[in-house]
Design an enzyme around this catalytic site. Sequence first.
Site, PDB file in Angstrom:
ATOM      1  N   LYS A 133       0.835  -1.204   0.000  1.00  0.00           N
ATOM      2  CA  LYS A 133       0.000   0.000   0.000  1.00  0.00           C
ATOM      3  C   LYS A 133       0.868   1.251   0.000  1.00  0.00           C
ATOM      4  O   LYS A 133       0.696   2.152  -0.840  1.00  0.00           O
ATOM      5  CB  LYS A 133      -0.938   0.008   1.205  1.00  0.00           C
ATOM      6  CG  LYS A 133      -1.867   1.214   1.244  1.00  0.00           C
ATOM      7  CD  LYS A 133      -2.803   1.169   2.422  1.00  0.00           C
ATOM      8  CE  LYS A 133      -2.104   1.549   3.698  1.00  0.00           C
ATOM      9  NZ  LYS A 133      -3.039   1.715   4.838  1.00  0.00           N
ATOM     10  N   ASP A 151      -6.398   0.738   0.426  1.00  0.00           N
ATOM     11  CA  ASP A 151      -6.594   1.049   1.834  1.00  0.00           C
ATOM     12  C   ASP A 151      -7.987   0.568   2.228  1.00  0.00           C
ATOM     13  O   ASP A 151      -8.642  -0.161   1.472  1.00  0.00           O
ATOM     14  CB  ASP A 151      -6.394   2.545   2.093  1.00  0.00           C
ATOM     15  CG  ASP A 151      -7.522   3.399   1.517  1.00  0.00           C
ATOM     16  OD1 ASP A 151      -8.350   2.871   0.733  1.00  0.00           O
ATOM     17  OD2 ASP A 151      -7.583   4.596   1.860  1.00  0.00           O
TER      18      ASP A 151
END
Length: 241
Positions: A133, A151
């Site tokens: 991420k 996310d």
Amino acid sequence: MPAIVDASAETALARTRRARRIVRILGELHPDARIALNFSNPLELLVATVLSAQCTDKKVNEVTPAVFAKYPTAASYAGADREELERQLRPTGFFRAKANSLMGLGAALVDRFDGEVPHRLDELVTLPGVGRKTANVVLGHAFDTPGITVDTHVGRLSRRFGLTTNDDPVKVEADLVALIERRNWTIASDRMIFHGRRVCHARRPACGACGVAKLCPSFGEGPTSAADAARLIRGDAEAAR
């Protein structure tokens, strides 16, 4: 009321077309979609993204100006006084772990990358505190290399939109990569994050005020009345909390 989309019955081609239409419409709904973290170079973005774990972007942006001024290079993080760094990071939460990550990050950058932030995913994920991420955030916004950032918002919306059935962020990323044009990976993530913060909330999505409702198989999870849903829409200040 929009017709309910049956994602389980659509072909792979139909799902791809629907995914790309969703990305386009989200762009019309959120033309200002962008990363919320403030930064001026790849190292600052990398640090800000590490600090954003379990912390709002608003709070990170309040803390980072002083941090960036005190620690302008990877070497300065590597050689930081731990107590002083922890004191500066305290408002972001988990400050001891984050200080460890930033000091280790600085040391790794100095030792293995001449103090520079690498611009390849496989290299970024070897750094302390950096997962896929964080790596995709840095690639997409500091190096203009397309990447999908999964996310909590992107994961939630991807499942609600019927673009994935997975909970694992790596698998969600793979599913989105297969559906969305590569050149749109970064902006698609930004748009979904904006939409998740403002409209498609975790507990009560504003279905009746959602611009992509006609393409969403989860329509009806939240209020479908336009008036009721409108009260759930969050502005910039609320969404940043």
